[in-house]
Structure formats: C-alpha cells, structure tokens
Design an enzyme around this catalytic site. Structure first.
Site, PDB file in Angstrom:
ATOM      1  CG  ASN A   1       1.250   3.708  -5.692  1.00  0.00           C
ATOM      2  OD1 ASN A   1       1.582   4.765  -6.214  1.00  0.00           O
ATOM      3  ND2 ASN A   1       1.833   2.556  -5.979  1.00  0.00           N
TER       4      ASN A   1
ATOM      5  N   GLY B   1       0.785  -1.232   0.000  1.00  0.00           N
ATOM      6  CA  GLY B   1       0.000   0.000   0.000  1.00  0.00           C
ATOM      7  C   GLY B   1       0.816   1.280   0.000  1.00  0.00           C
TER       8      GLY B   1
ATOM      9  CG  MET C   1      -1.889  -7.864  -6.706  1.00  0.00           C
ATOM     10  SD  MET C   1      -1.127  -6.878  -8.019  1.00  0.00           S
ATOM     11  CE  MET C   1      -0.218  -8.163  -8.864  1.00  0.00           C
TER      12      MET C   1
ATOM     13  CG  HIS D   1       0.166  -1.222 -15.387  1.00  0.00           C
ATOM     14  ND1 HIS D   1       0.028  -2.479 -14.831  1.00  0.00           N
ATOM     15  CD2 HIS D   1       0.994  -1.378 -16.446  1.00  0.00           C
ATOM     16  CE1 HIS D   1       0.739  -3.349 -15.531  1.00  0.00           C
ATOM     17  NE2 HIS D   1       1.335  -2.703 -16.517  1.00  0.00           N
TER      18      HIS D   1
HETATM   19  C1  GRF Z   1       2.706  -0.615  -7.790  1.00  0.00           C
HETATM   20  O1  GRF Z   1       3.890  -0.741  -8.520  1.00  0.00           O
HETATM   21  C2  GRF Z   1       1.541  -0.402  -8.701  1.00  0.00           C
HETATM   22  O2  GRF Z   1       1.868   0.340  -9.836  1.00  0.00           O
HETATM   23  C3  GRF Z   1       1.173  -1.796  -9.090  1.00  0.00           C
HETATM   24  O3  GRF Z   1       1.357  -2.558  -7.928  1.00  0.00           O
HETATM   25  C4  GRF Z   1       2.330  -1.924  -7.103  1.00  0.00           C
HETATM   26  C5  GRF Z   1       1.671  -1.686  -5.788  1.00  0.00           C
HETATM   27  O4  GRF Z   1       2.562  -1.153  -4.836  1.00  0.00           O
HETATM   28  N1  GRF Z   1      -0.149  -1.851  -9.632  1.00  0.00           N
HETATM   29  P1  GRF Z   1       2.022  -0.554  -3.481  1.00  0.00           P
HETATM   30  O5  GRF Z   1       1.175  -1.631  -2.814  1.00  0.00           O
HETATM   31  O6  GRF Z   1       1.229   0.669  -3.798  1.00  0.00           O
HETATM   32  O7  GRF Z   1       3.248  -0.255  -2.683  1.00  0.00           O
END
Ligand code: GRF
Length: 191
Positions: free
Chosen positions: A18, A16, A94, A113
């Site tokens: 992001n 998490g 996912m 992405h």
């Molecule tokens: C990120 O690289 C995002 O682009 C991809 O999955 C990863 C998630 O990372 N869809 P996080 O859980 O946000 O650290």
C-alpha cells in the site's frame, strides 16, 4: 513538483504494497502529497527497503529495543515531529496505537483495513468474510482512534465474493482495490 505538497508519513510492519501504491501516485507532479518518512516496527520490513530505494527516509523502531510501549511510541512521535508531517498513513502497521498517540495526531491519522468495516475488525478478515458467508467484501480507509479499527469511516471499496474463493484469492482481489482506494483517499484529504 510544487512545494505545497502535503507531507506524508507511512507506518508499516511488512511488505508495504500500500505504501508502494501511494508512492506510485506521488510520481504524478499534480498529486497533492509526497511521502517524506516511512517508519516500521520491524527493521527488516520490506516496505523500509522500498522506501530507501526511492530515497525516502525510512527507519525501523523495534519494539524490544524500548522498555515500554510508551517509550516505543515516544521515539516514533519524535521522528514524526522532526519531519513536520501533515498526514500519517497506517498501511499494515500491526500495533495498536495508544490513546495518547491517537489524540496527539487526531485528524491526521488514517488506516486501511481489509474489510468492509464495521464488519471483521482485527485479523484474518478474508477467512472470516468467507466463514460468515458474506457475498461482498472489500476494504475501508478510516480515521484512527485508540479502538482497534474503530475510527470514523472515510471511504470503502467493494468486491464480490465468488464461488470457490479462498482467503488467498479474496485477499488478492481486495488488495487490488486497496491500492486504488488508499492513494485516492490521500489525494482527496490533501487537496
Ligand atoms: C493490507 O491488507 C492492509 O489493508 C492491512 O494490512 C495489509 C498490508 O499490506 N492493514 P501491505 O504491507 O500494504 O502490502
């Protein structure tokens, strides 16, 4: 903080980071959105813990607790409707969402992405960018439809691929850009 902030839900499966970047942006009172709900398909996702520490309602919906994909999505949809969500941000979620799900929230569902779409849809994007000999790589925020990483592109950030890069060094360089791009796109969409 004003009451007319847009209400965000974040869907994630893992650490998490992001979500945390968006959360950090929302600490600015002028930011036009707030995270009001975090949902994961894994009860032990690190992102749920981060959300709970910030007093954000956060729930895990384990896929195996539901008889069908439809039932699993229905539970998630109920939570989204209960929280009156304006924008759903997929951030490392996912699972491919069904056509019905993406239709129901059409225009309110975005994803980040880690590639320059339409290049490298799916998994292992950094290794694939290296294997393809790409000199440039990056990340994309896009609208979500039922096609994997297929919806309309909203914004991208680019990084150079450097000599000696591994999938890990490249992923780290892209992730820095993800953490800037996603909050900025949310800001624009919610303004
Ligand atoms: C990120 O690289 C995002 O682009 C991809 O999955 C990863 C998630 O990372 N869809 P996080 O859980 O946000 O650290």
């Amino acid at each position: 903080m004003s009451d007319n902030r847009k209400r965000l839900a974040v869907l994630l499966s893992g650490r998490g980071s992001n979500m945390a970047a968006i959360l950090e942006a929302t600490r600015d009172p002028a930011y036009p959105a707030e995270i009001v709900l975090v949902i994961s398909d894994h009860e032990n996702a690190g992102g749920l813990e981060t959300a709970l520490e910030a007093d954000i309602p956060a729930f895990g919906f384990e896929r195996q607790d539901y008889p069908t994909k439809n039932a699993h999505e229905k539970a998630i949809i109920e939570a989204l409707l209960d929280h009156d969500i304006d924008l759903i941000c997929l951030a490392g979620y996912m699972r491919l969402l069904s056509h019905d799900f993406t239709q129901q929230f059409s225009g309110k569902l975005i994803n980040i992405h880690p590639s320059l779409l339409p290049l490298h849809k799916g998994l292992d994007t950094h290794a694939r960018a290296l294997a393809a000999g790409d000199r440039e790589h990056g990340c994309t925020v896009h609208h979500v439809n039922a096609e994997m990483d297929g919806g309309e592109i909203i914004a991208q950030a680019r990084v150079p691929v450097l000599d000696g890069d591994t999938a890990e060094t490249l992923a780290a360089r892209v992730l820095v850009e993800e953490h800037k791009l996603y909050p900025e796109v949310v800001r624009t969409l919610c303004s």
